[in-house]
Design an enzyme around this catalytic site. Structure first.
Site, short mmCIF file in Angstrom:
data_model
loop_
_atom_site.label_atom_id
_atom_site.label_comp_id
_atom_site.label_asym_id
_atom_site.label_seq_id
_atom_site.Cartn_x
_atom_site.Cartn_y
_atom_site.Cartn_z
N HIS A 96 -12.77 100.96 -22.75
CA HIS A 96 -13.35 102.29 -22.69
C HIS A 96 -12.36 103.27 -22.05
CE1 HIS A 96 -15.96 105.64 -21.69
NE2 HIS A 96 -16.74 105.20 -22.66
N GLU A 98 -12.69 105.50 -19.91
CA GLU A 98 -12.78 105.63 -18.45
C GLU A 98 -12.11 104.45 -17.75
OE1 GLU A 98 -16.98 106.32 -18.64
OE2 GLU A 98 -16.49 108.17 -19.71
P1 13P Z 1 -21.04 110.83 -24.07
O1 13P Z 1 -21.95 110.49 -25.22
O2 13P Z 1 -21.78 111.10 -22.80
O3 13P Z 1 -20.05 111.89 -24.44
O4 13P Z 1 -20.17 109.50 -23.77
C1 13P Z 1 -19.55 108.84 -24.80
C2 13P Z 1 -19.03 107.54 -24.32
O5 13P Z 1 -18.09 107.48 -23.55
C3 13P Z 1 -19.72 106.32 -24.76
O6 13P Z 1 -19.01 105.18 -24.42
#
Ligand code: 13P
Length: 252
Positions: A96, A98
């Site tokens: 991911h 993040e």
């Molecule tokens: P959002 O739908 O909050 O933009 O997040 C997307 C995401 O990172 C899903 O893994």
């Protein structure tokens, strides 16, 4: 070839013991008998058992948001594929943005995790995507190609069947800014062509590629209507029964 849509919710580091079970129960009652689309929810590790219990008689699978590439041992704070299977996970999200950009995970680490997850019987949502400045400088193809090629290193065609790729342009995550259907389709087609080069046309046609980044009830149908968009990885809008059901119902 028609691919079954796969819509998954990523709750990230949100929810609580009470709310996670409440929302999961709501989803089981609203969406639990959906068969036309594959569904999954990925709560924080600690809420997985409660959510798994709430979803156990439904068609909604449970996943984790990360894992480590060893089975057990002196890896303080880590969770293994074996442990995730043990508590009822079917899926794990790996790579991911993040984890790449906030925690600092590398392509090599993500690759090791994917290999271990697949060997441990988990299905992987493998995330890739470019930063805003990379898109602005026309480097999307280069960045995503590197992420995919490195992330899939030493993964054979058989194992690839356990992978869904999630294309999540980083500039569209949690920003309210969504890729246009044309932008999503263009990158998804590029990813499919790359999988074709690496694994052949048949696997390229069968692999599912989810889009992620500000997917909501109001834009899901248009995005998921693109020929190479095979589902969604939903962050914010997967936190409530109303929004997640709205997304799923918009494509049924
Ligand atoms: P959002 O739908 O909050 O933009 O997040 C997307 C995401 O990172 C899903 O893994």
């Amino acid at each position: 070839m028609s691919r079954k849509l796969f819509i998954a919710g990523n709750w990230k580091m949100n929810s609580s013991a009470v709310a996670s079970v409440e929302v999961a129960r709501g989803m089981a009652s609203e969406l639990g008998s959906v068969e036309a689309v594959d569904l999954a929810i990925c709560p924080p590790f600690v809420y997985i058992p409660g959510v798994a219990e709430a979803l156990k008689d439904s068609n909604i699978g449970v996943g984790a948001q990360n894992m480590y590439f060893e089975d057990n041992g002196a890896f303080t704070g880590e969770i293994s594929a074996r442990m995730l299977k043990d508590i009822g996970c079917r899926y794990v999200i790996l790579g991911h943005s993040e984890r790449r950009h906030v925690i600092g995970e590398t392509d090599e680490l993500i690759n090791a995790k994917i290999i271990k997850a697949l060997a441990g019987g988990l299905e992987v949502m493998f995330c890739v995507g470019e930063l805003l400045d990379q898109r602005k400088s026309d480097r999307t193809t280069e960045v995503v190609t590197t992420q995919i090629t490195a992330g899939l290193k030493n993964i054979g065609p058989e194992a690839l069947l356990g992978i869904t790729i999630a294309y999540e342009p980083v500039w569209a995550i949690g920003t309210g800014e969504t890729a246009t259907p044309d932008q999503a389709q263009e990158t998804h087609a590029m990813i499919r062509a790359l999988i074709g080069q690496l694994y052949g046309t048949e696997l390229a046609e069968s692999i599912r590629i989810q889009y992620g980044g500000s997917v909501k009830p109001g834009n899901a149908a248009e995005l998921l209507g693109c020929p190479d968009v095979d589902g969604a990885l939903v962050g914010g809008a997967s936190m409530t029964v109303e929004d997640f059901s709205g997304i799923v119902n918009s494509v049924l």
